[in-house]
Design a protein around this motif. Sequence first.
Motif, PDB file in Angstrom:
ATOM      1  N   UNK A  25       0.828  -1.210   0.000  1.00 50.66           N
ATOM      2  CA  UNK A  25       0.000   0.000   0.000  1.00 50.66           C
ATOM      3  C   UNK A  25       0.858   1.254   0.000  1.00 50.66           C
ATOM      4  N   UNK A  26       1.881   1.270   0.856  1.00 51.77           N
ATOM      5  CA  UNK A  26       2.754   2.444   0.921  1.00 51.77           C
ATOM      6  C   UNK A  26       3.491   2.677  -0.386  1.00 51.77           C
ATOM      7  N   UNK A  27       3.934   1.579  -1.003  1.00 52.22           N
ATOM      8  CA  UNK A  27       4.665   1.708  -2.262  1.00 52.22           C
ATOM      9  C   UNK A  27       3.741   2.080  -3.419  1.00 52.22           C
ATOM     10  N   UNK A  28       2.518   1.542  -3.406  1.00 49.82           N
ATOM     11  CA  UNK A  28       1.570   1.902  -4.466  1.00 49.82           C
ATOM     12  C   UNK A  28       1.178   3.373  -4.369  1.00 49.82           C
ATOM     13  N   UNK A  31       4.214   5.073  -5.937  1.00 49.45           N
ATOM     14  CA  UNK A  31       4.472   4.886  -7.368  1.00 49.45           C
ATOM     15  C   UNK A  31       3.236   5.031  -8.234  1.00 49.45           C
ATOM     16  N   UNK A  32       2.013   4.983  -7.586  1.00 51.81           N
ATOM     17  CA  UNK A  32       0.747   5.004  -8.328  1.00 51.81           C
ATOM     18  C   UNK A  32       0.592   3.809  -9.252  1.00 51.81           C
ATOM     19  N   UNK A  33       1.245   2.705  -8.908  1.00 48.19           N
ATOM     20  CA  UNK A  33       1.202   1.535  -9.776  1.00 48.19           C
ATOM     21  C   UNK A  33       1.267   0.293  -8.879  1.00 48.19           C
ATOM     22  N   UNK A  34       0.149  -0.442  -8.801  1.00 47.07           N
ATOM     23  CA  UNK A  34       0.085  -1.598  -7.910  1.00 47.07           C
ATOM     24  C   UNK A  34       1.087  -2.669  -8.335  1.00 47.07           C
ATOM     25  N   UNK A  35       1.224  -2.885  -9.662  1.00 44.90           N
ATOM     26  CA  UNK A  35       2.169  -3.886 -10.135  1.00 44.90           C
ATOM     27  C   UNK A  35       3.595  -3.560  -9.757  1.00 44.90           C
ATOM     28  N   UNK A  36       3.983  -2.324  -9.970  1.00 43.60           N
ATOM     29  CA  UNK A  36       5.344  -1.932  -9.605  1.00 43.60           C
ATOM     30  C   UNK A  36       5.541  -2.004  -8.090  1.00 43.60           C
ATOM     31  N   UNK A  64      12.233  -1.907   8.121  1.00 42.82           N
ATOM     32  CA  UNK A  64      13.406  -2.282   7.295  1.00 42.82           C
ATOM     33  C   UNK A  64      12.965  -2.597   5.867  1.00 42.82           C
ATOM     34  N   UNK A  65      11.904  -3.393   5.744  1.00 42.79           N
ATOM     35  CA  UNK A  65      11.401  -3.737   4.407  1.00 42.79           C
ATOM     36  C   UNK A  65      10.942  -2.487   3.657  1.00 42.79           C
ATOM     37  N   UNK A  66      10.220  -1.606   4.370  1.00 43.85           N
ATOM     38  CA  UNK A  66       9.716  -0.395   3.725  1.00 43.85           C
ATOM     39  C   UNK A  66      10.875   0.484   3.278  1.00 43.85           C
ATOM     40  N   UNK A  67      11.879   0.655   4.151  1.00 39.84           N
ATOM     41  CA  UNK A  67      13.023   1.507   3.800  1.00 39.84           C
ATOM     42  C   UNK A  67      13.759   0.942   2.592  1.00 39.84           C
ATOM     43  N   UNK A 112      -1.304   8.085   7.055  1.00 40.13           N
ATOM     44  CA  UNK A 112      -0.928   7.919   5.645  1.00 40.13           C
ATOM     45  C   UNK A 112      -0.966   6.453   5.258  1.00 40.13           C
ATOM     46  N   UNK A 113      -0.433   5.598   6.136  1.00 40.54           N
ATOM     47  CA  UNK A 113      -0.427   4.166   5.849  1.00 40.54           C
ATOM     48  C   UNK A 113      -1.851   3.637   5.789  1.00 40.54           C
ATOM     49  N   UNK A 114      -2.688   4.117   6.720  1.00 43.89           N
ATOM     50  CA  UNK A 114      -4.086   3.690   6.703  1.00 43.89           C
ATOM     51  C   UNK A 114      -4.765   4.062   5.412  1.00 43.89           C
ATOM     52  N   UNK A 115      -4.555   5.289   4.956  1.00 41.84           N
ATOM     53  CA  UNK A 115      -5.127   5.710   3.681  1.00 41.84           C
ATOM     54  C   UNK A 115      -4.578   4.866   2.536  1.00 41.84           C
TER      55      UNK A 115
END
Length: 430
Positions: A25-28, A31-36, A64-67, A112-115
């Motif tokens: 969710x944080x990465x999408x 990046x605005x791209x679920x696949x990426x 750690x994973x998020x960073x 932010x993460x919740x959103x």
Amino acid sequence: MADDAERARRAIDAVWRIESPRLIAGLARMTRDVGRAEDLAQDALVAALERWPRDGVPDNPGAWLMATAKRRAIDQFRRAANLERKQEELAFDVGLAMALQGDIVAASVEDEIGDGLLALIFTCCHPVLGPQARIALTLRMLGGLRTDEIARAFLTSEATVQQRVVRAKRTLAESGVGFAIPEGDELAPRLASVLEVVYLIFNEGYAATAGDDWLRPDLCFDALRLARILASLEPREPEVHGLLSLLELQASRLRARTAAGGAPILLLDQDRARWDRLLVTRGLASLDTALGLPAPAGPYTLQAAIAACHARARTAAETDWVKIAALYEALARIAPSPVLEVNRAVAVGFAFGPLSGLRVIDAVIAADVLKDYHLVLSVRGDLLCKLGRYPEAHADFTRAAGMTRNARERELMLERAAAARWGGGGASPS
């Protein structure tokens, strides 16, 4: 050393199952791209598999994973020809500074993460995708399930699931579906789509369509976890709490739904001491929350109210069938369906006698819309048994056994057909 590596791998599996939805969710959102986003999350997982067995599991493995994933995203952006535009988007949306400073997921960014999680749920359940694609994508992105796990749960091949996920991500990208929480008039139908996906996942676990097992508890608990996330993210939506209540109450009976060998035990025959009282308490509390919000009770809330009638009855004989029949009537007014009428026939049969229930189920059969639905004939067989019309009941149970694709249900139907042949086989809802 080998034990340390094995402990690290187990820790990675556990962390991935818990953290992957938040990570994707944080990465999408970034990046605005679920696949990426999923690719970046997988890259971070690979990095963890390489480093944690050697260096140990970090104190905050999710951070750690998020960073790690965000640094890789930033590296990709830097290498891209449109670096400047991407950096501007990045800085605007999530704050490049936070990403470059270590990306510790602190309490200050929980909103932010919740959103992001909520946007991910709405994206995976977007109406441009078919039901099977929505389910596969939701379990992959939000359930943290691998392709082989989803395939095993739905008795299909890994290749099929992989294709569904790939096509779903491509469809989302080609349709220009934005990674955002819908607003205004768009919210209600999109929320309904999300709730439907969670409901379908639970139902497949609660009464498997096909295969050798009647229950798939892991699917039930995956759906329950998603419903709890939704309730925490959308606390003002009564139907979210209604669905959560329904799933908590249904899940409370899982231990009592099968015998040691896996044979189904229907509701009225279950040992209620085996019901999970914690889940019952949570389900009733969620129902109170749903009913306390300023909106008429919706379909999920009414179904939860029906489940609550069973949960509150200390014995099968104490079940308030008149109230249940009334709740089904209310449900039929706002969400009519043939399947609902099948369930209503059971309630009416208990509340007002088997002949009344038989009239309801015969009306369903006359409508000719559930010709292949085995539970129509199962319910009719129950009612006919109560009326002493055993030869007809035997025929209906036998036909029902021939329709179901689930081995355990087939065995149950044949047992009831045999009992009806000899003048037995009483009614009991599932």
